[in-house]
Design an enzyme around this catalytic site. Structure first.
Site, PDB file in Angstrom:
ATOM      1  N   CYS A   2       0.854  -1.185   0.000  1.00 57.07           N
ATOM      2  CA  CYS A   2       0.000   0.000   0.000  1.00 57.07           C
ATOM      3  C   CYS A   2       0.890   1.236   0.000  1.00 57.07           C
ATOM      4  O   CYS A   2       1.715   1.413   0.903  1.00 57.07           O
ATOM      5  CB  CYS A   2      -0.910  -0.018   1.230  1.00 57.07           C
ATOM      6  SG  CYS A   2      -1.766   1.547   1.494  1.00 57.07           S
ATOM      7  N   ASP A  28      -0.487  16.654  -2.001  1.00 59.47           N
ATOM      8  CA  ASP A  28      -0.772  15.731  -3.099  1.00 59.47           C
ATOM      9  C   ASP A  28       0.276  15.929  -4.195  1.00 59.47           C
ATOM     10  O   ASP A  28       0.653  17.051  -4.529  1.00 59.47           O
ATOM     11  CB  ASP A  28      -2.184  15.980  -3.652  1.00 59.47           C
ATOM     12  CG  ASP A  28      -2.683  14.825  -4.498  1.00 59.47           C
ATOM     13  OD1 ASP A  28      -3.638  14.146  -4.075  1.00 59.47           O
ATOM     14  OD2 ASP A  28      -2.118  14.585  -5.592  1.00 59.47           O
ATOM     15  N   HIS A  99      -8.371   8.279   2.639  1.00 62.19           N
ATOM     16  CA  HIS A  99      -7.720   9.596   2.723  1.00 62.19           C
ATOM     17  C   HIS A  99      -8.736  10.669   2.365  1.00 62.19           C
ATOM     18  O   HIS A  99      -9.697  10.409   1.649  1.00 62.19           O
ATOM     19  CB  HIS A  99      -6.508   9.668   1.781  1.00 62.19           C
ATOM     20  CG  HIS A  99      -6.829   9.301   0.370  1.00 62.19           C
ATOM     21  ND1 HIS A  99      -6.904   7.996  -0.060  1.00 62.19           N
ATOM     22  CD2 HIS A  99      -7.136  10.058  -0.704  1.00 62.19           C
ATOM     23  CE1 HIS A  99      -7.224   7.958  -1.335  1.00 62.19           C
ATOM     24  NE2 HIS A  99      -7.392   9.203  -1.751  1.00 62.19           N
TER      25      HIS A  99
HETATM   26  P1  AMP Z   1      -7.986   9.158  -4.874  1.00 61.25           P
HETATM   27  O1  AMP Z   1      -8.148   9.198  -6.375  1.00 61.25           O
HETATM   28  O2  AMP Z   1      -9.108   9.842  -4.135  1.00 61.25           O
HETATM   29  O3  AMP Z   1      -7.740   7.752  -4.369  1.00 61.25           O
HETATM   30  O4  AMP Z   1      -6.724  10.037  -4.541  1.00 61.25           O
HETATM   31  C1  AMP Z   1      -5.418   9.553  -4.586  1.00 61.25           C
HETATM   32  C2  AMP Z   1      -4.516  10.749  -4.592  1.00 61.25           C
HETATM   33  O5  AMP Z   1      -3.229  10.350  -4.173  1.00 61.25           O
HETATM   34  C3  AMP Z   1      -4.361  11.424  -5.957  1.00 61.25           C
HETATM   35  O6  AMP Z   1      -4.784  12.782  -5.877  1.00 61.25           O
HETATM   36  C4  AMP Z   1      -2.851  11.300  -6.240  1.00 61.25           C
HETATM   37  O7  AMP Z   1      -2.329  12.430  -6.909  1.00 61.25           O
HETATM   38  C5  AMP Z   1      -2.290  11.140  -4.854  1.00 61.25           C
HETATM   39  N1  AMP Z   1      -1.000  10.448  -4.763  1.00 61.25           N
HETATM   40  C6  AMP Z   1      -0.669   9.249  -5.301  1.00 61.25           C
HETATM   41  N2  AMP Z   1       0.599   8.920  -4.994  1.00 61.25           N
HETATM   42  C7  AMP Z   1       1.082   9.931  -4.230  1.00 61.25           C
HETATM   43  C8  AMP Z   1       2.339  10.186  -3.598  1.00 61.25           C
HETATM   44  N3  AMP Z   1       3.367   9.324  -3.684  1.00 61.25           N
HETATM   45  N4  AMP Z   1       2.479  11.339  -2.904  1.00 61.25           N
HETATM   46  C9  AMP Z   1       1.467  12.220  -2.817  1.00 61.25           C
HETATM   47  N5  AMP Z   1       0.252  12.029  -3.367  1.00 61.25           N
HETATM   48  C10 AMP Z   1       0.060  10.913  -4.092  1.00 61.25           C
HETATM   49 ZN    ZN Z   2      -2.283   1.456   3.693  1.00 54.69          ZN
END
Ligand code: AMP
Ligand code: ZN
Length: 113
Positions: A2, A28, A99
């Site tokens: 994860c 993000d 989140h």
């Molecule tokens: P969701 O689509 O609601 O599951 O949101 C997932 C979010 O996680 C997206 O806005 C991605 O840009 C963000 N995300 C994915 N990987 C990372 C990371 N390594 N660091 C920061 N944000 C991330």
């Molecule tokens: Zn997790």
């Protein structure tokens, strides 16, 4: 595996905004607004349904709520911000560790609801 558990454990770097024993809040990687912070519980829950049904759900939910307000304060958007949770693939959830997106610093007048 994860990705958010890896970030919480420091295996993957993140741009930290706020942290306590229960939550890690970081910018993000693909922001949709000048302020776009993710509030992530340090315990793994796949989604809000799992968070709600877990014995520790109430504790983490309260800490998440406080962290959302704290992040807004730190970022200077306490007067106008939006919190979004996508629950399930059909709703656009891509990371299966619950989140909350805290979005602000831009015009938020466009409303879905
Ligand atoms: P969701 O689509 O609601 O599951 O949101 C997932 C979010 O996680 C997206 O806005 C991605 O840009 C963000 N995300 C994915 N990987 C990372 C990371 N390594 N660091 C920061 N944000 C991330
Ligand atoms: Zn997790």
């Amino acid at each position: 595996m994860c990705i958010f558990c890896d970030i919480v454990e420091g295996k993957i770097p993140s741009s930290k905004v706020y942290e306590n024993d229960y939550v890690l809040c970081f910018n993000d990687i693909n922001p949709v607004a000048p302020v776009h912070v993710l509030v992530v519980p340090k315990k793994h829950f796949a989604n809000i349904n799992e968070l709600a049904s877990d014995p520790e759900g109430a504790l983490y939910s309260a800490e998440i709520t406080k962290a959302i307000a704290e992040v807004a304060k730190i970022k200077g958007v306490s007067d106008a911000y939006r919190t979004i949770n996508n629950c399930g693939e059909g709703a656009g959830q891509t990371v299966m560790h619950v989140h909350f997106h805290v979005i602000g610093g831009t015009n938020l007048t466009e409303k879905l609801i």
